[in-house]
Design an enzyme around this catalytic site. Structure first.
Site, PDB file in Angstrom:
ATOM      1  N   GLY A  72       0.840  -1.206   0.000  1.00 37.12           N
ATOM      2  CA  GLY A  72       0.000   0.000   0.000  1.00 37.12           C
ATOM      3  C   GLY A  72       0.871   1.251   0.000  1.00 37.12           C
TER       4      GLY A  72
ATOM      5  N   VAL B 179      16.913   8.519  -1.574  1.00 38.30           N
ATOM      6  CA  VAL B 179      17.753   7.400  -2.060  1.00 38.30           C
ATOM      7  C   VAL B 179      18.467   7.827  -3.343  1.00 38.30           C
ATOM      8  CG1 VAL B 179      17.682   5.062  -3.030  1.00 38.30           C
ATOM      9  CG2 VAL B 179      16.332   5.598  -0.985  1.00 38.30           C
ATOM     10  N   VAL B 180      17.708   8.432  -4.254  1.00 39.59           N
ATOM     11  CA  VAL B 180      18.290   8.821  -5.549  1.00 39.59           C
ATOM     12  C   VAL B 180      19.373   9.890  -5.349  1.00 39.59           C
ATOM     13  CG1 VAL B 180      17.794   9.927  -7.781  1.00 39.59           C
ATOM     14  CG2 VAL B 180      16.236   8.192  -6.863  1.00 39.59           C
TER      15      VAL B 180
ATOM     16  N   ARG C 231       0.902  -4.996  -5.009  1.00 41.01           N
ATOM     17  CA  ARG C 231       1.075  -6.165  -4.134  1.00 41.01           C
ATOM     18  C   ARG C 231       1.279  -7.330  -5.101  1.00 41.01           C
ATOM     19  NH1 ARG C 231      -0.636  -4.018   0.766  1.00 41.01           N
ATOM     20  NH2 ARG C 231      -2.429  -2.627   0.707  1.00 41.01           N
TER      21      ARG C 231
ATOM     22  N   GLY D 278       5.931  -2.132   3.638  1.00 36.69           N
ATOM     23  CA  GLY D 278       5.593  -2.661   4.961  1.00 36.69           C
ATOM     24  C   GLY D 278       6.139  -4.062   5.176  1.00 36.69           C
ATOM     25  N   ASP D 279       5.528  -4.803   6.096  1.00 39.13           N
ATOM     26  CA  ASP D 279       6.116  -6.104   6.464  1.00 39.13           C
ATOM     27  C   ASP D 279       6.117  -7.118   5.322  1.00 39.13           C
ATOM     28  OD1 ASP D 279       3.385  -6.336   6.603  1.00 39.13           O
ATOM     29  OD2 ASP D 279       3.342  -7.362   8.532  1.00 39.13           O
TER      30      ASP D 279
ATOM     31  N   THR E 102       4.513   2.680   5.380  1.00 38.62           N
ATOM     32  CA  THR E 102       3.117   2.235   5.517  1.00 38.62           C
ATOM     33  C   THR E 102       2.407   3.146   6.509  1.00 38.62           C
ATOM     34  OG1 THR E 102       1.657   0.525   6.446  1.00 38.62           O
ATOM     35  CG2 THR E 102       3.931   0.448   7.165  1.00 38.62           C
TER      36      THR E 102
ATOM     37  N   ASP F  41       0.242   2.201   8.466  1.00 39.04           N
ATOM     38  CA  ASP F  41      -0.256   1.390   9.578  1.00 39.04           C
ATOM     39  C   ASP F  41       0.553   1.508  10.881  1.00 39.04           C
ATOM     40  OD1 ASP F  41      -2.116   0.532   7.761  1.00 39.04           O
ATOM     41  OD2 ASP F  41      -1.141  -1.373   7.356  1.00 39.04           O
TER      42      ASP F  41
ATOM     43  N   ASP G  74       2.786  -0.442  11.933  1.00 37.84           N
ATOM     44  CA  ASP G  74       2.655  -1.775  12.535  1.00 37.84           C
ATOM     45  C   ASP G  74       3.958  -2.563  12.596  1.00 37.84           C
ATOM     46  OD1 ASP G  74       2.859  -2.027   9.810  1.00 37.84           O
ATOM     47  OD2 ASP G  74       1.274  -3.504   9.598  1.00 37.84           O
TER      48      ASP G  74
ATOM     49  N   ARG H 174     -25.762  13.993  17.455  1.00 36.08           N
ATOM     50  CA  ARG H 174     -25.590  12.584  17.086  1.00 36.08           C
ATOM     51  C   ARG H 174     -24.296  12.010  17.651  1.00 36.08           C
ATOM     52  NH1 ARG H 174     -26.651  13.808  10.724  1.00 36.08           N
ATOM     53  NH2 ARG H 174     -28.894  13.412  10.688  1.00 36.08           N
TER      54      ARG H 174
ATOM     55  N   ARG I 239      -4.901  -2.031   9.306  1.00 33.24           N
ATOM     56  CA  ARG I 239      -4.827  -3.507   9.259  1.00 33.24           C
ATOM     57  C   ARG I 239      -5.001  -4.083  10.659  1.00 33.24           C
ATOM     58  NH1 ARG I 239      -3.126  -6.298   4.627  1.00 33.24           N
ATOM     59  NH2 ARG I 239      -2.220  -4.460   3.672  1.00 33.24           N
TER      60      ARG I 239
ATOM     61  N   ALA J 226     -11.833  11.664  21.313  1.00 30.06           N
ATOM     62  CA  ALA J 226     -12.911  10.684  21.117  1.00 30.06           C
ATOM     63  C   ALA J 226     -13.424  10.153  22.450  1.00 30.06           C
ATOM     64  CB  ALA J 226     -12.399   9.521  20.264  1.00 30.06           C
TER      65      ALA J 226
ATOM     66  N   LYS K 137     -23.772  16.896  26.685  1.00 28.86           N
ATOM     67  CA  LYS K 137     -22.832  16.777  25.576  1.00 28.86           C
ATOM     68  C   LYS K 137     -23.595  16.569  24.266  1.00 28.86           C
ATOM     69  CE  LYS K 137     -18.323  15.046  25.268  1.00 28.86           C
ATOM     70  NZ  LYS K 137     -17.402  13.983  25.369  1.00 28.86           N
TER      71      LYS K 137
ATOM     72  N   ARG L 255      -4.685   7.385   2.841  1.00 27.63           N
ATOM     73  CA  ARG L 255      -3.402   7.055   2.213  1.00 27.63           C
ATOM     74  C   ARG L 255      -2.884   8.169   1.302  1.00 27.63           C
ATOM     75  NH1 ARG L 255      -3.947   1.103   1.112  1.00 27.63           N
ATOM     76  NH2 ARG L 255      -3.292   1.509  -1.019  1.00 27.63           N
TER      77      ARG L 255
END
Ligand code: F6P
Length: 320
Positions: free
Chosen positions: A11, A23-24, A72, A102-103, A125, A127, A129, A162, A171, A186, A213, A253
């Protein structure tokens, strides 16, 4: 080392372009030819490779997505696919490879390094993670995107009185939900790493409502595996509070990378090139306690992620 390759895989994540640029540019600065491999391991198998120069990475540090494109790749998971990739690397004279992903992408990098290609992984990534690094490239930007969304949802939520469930990516990792939940105030944060009780969520909503509230945000990590809309119905039935659901999806993303992600990506990209110059292979780069680090890829992939229980507890304390 005369020639290296760079690819983005899995992703996409905001900041990947800043990493490619680093890198370049670091490669060229050190008189190394840098080849850009398109669409991750797919491009490696199919030889979609072109030489990059200083201008090919101009004007990209601030852009989301990846100029090298990504994919992928199922074929690369097979022995046959990897054989093809190794052949292509040989034909193009690529001695070292930087894999940004990612992994899953790192598992591919590990296989290549076992086959003798000097390979370095950069964590890209949203994530967050990967256990060995405090941050992955793209996480900070995604977090800010989610925060911006919550802030907007809060306005309309308050106008209508609401509750809102906001489902976010990650993930199996609850970091996006956790930190966006803390930063966005939240009422409840539901993540795969911690048990949750729907009664607790409902109790908070009812208590909040009884003290006047007008809005309530429930952060839900996709990794929980449940259905956000069903959860919304259940909450509405129990509390009597109208509950809307927003699944943020791929908006998380995209977008311009944050300053943090650009800086992280620039440092990690340059570090990856230095490691290749030193002749290192089978390593990943990352950030631990605000320092740039590198680690053996096997070790990194076998580490178990520690969920930030302290922060999770804090979200509970601050949302009473
Ligand atoms: O790994 C990044 C990620 O955005 C996850 O958070 C999400 O579960 C997955 O990718 C979505 O993948 P795709 O874009 O292939 O649907």
């Amino acid at each position: 080392m005369k020639t290296i390759g760079v690819l983005t895989s899995g992703g996409d994540a905001p900041g990947m372009n800043a990493a490619i640029r680093a890198v370049v540019r670091a490669g060229i600065y050190n008189n190394i030819k840098v080849m850009g491999i398109e669409r991750g391991y797919n491009g490696l198998i199919n030889g979609n490779i072109k030489e990059m120069n200083l201008s090919s990475v101009a004007d990209i540090i601030h852009r989301g997505g990846t100029v090298l494109k990504t994919a992928r790749c199922e074929e690369f998971k097979t022995e046959e696919g990897r054989k093809k990739a190794l052949n292509v690397l040989k034909v193009f004279g690529i001695e070292g490879l930087v894999v940004i992903g990612g992994d899953g992408s790192f598992t591919g990098a590990q296989k290549l390094s076992e086959a003798g290609i000097k390979t370095i992984g950069i964590p890209g990534t949203i994530d967050n993670d990967l256990a060995y690094t405090d941050y992955t490239i793209g996480f900070d930007t995604a977090l800010n995107t989610v925060l911006d969304a919550i802030t907007k949802i809060r306005d309309t939520s308050a106008s209508h009185g609401r509750a809102n469930i906001v489902e976010v990516m990650g993930r199996h990792c609850g970091d996006i939900a956790l930190y966006a939940g803390l930063a966005g105030g939240a009422e409840s944060v539901i993540v795969p790493e911690e048990e949750f009780s729907i009664d607790d969520v409902c109790r908070k909503l009812i208590q909040g409502r009884s003290r006047g509230k007008l809005h309530s945000i429930i952060m839900l990590a996709e990794g929980i595996g449940g259905n956000a809309f069903e959860l919304g119905k259940e909450i509405e039935e129990v509390t009597g509070i109208e509950t809307k659901v927003t699944v943020l999806g791929h908006i998380q993303r995209g977008g311009n990378p944050s300053a943090f992600d650009r800086i992280l990506a620039s440092k990690l990209g340059a570090k990856a090139v230095s490691l290749l110059i030193e002749g290192k292979s089978g390593r990943v780069v990352g950030m631990k306690d605000h320092k740039i680090i590198d680690m053996d890829i096997h070790e990194a992939l076998s580490m178990e992620r520690q969920f930030d229980k302290e922060t999770y507890k804090l979200t509970k304390i601050l949302s009473i």
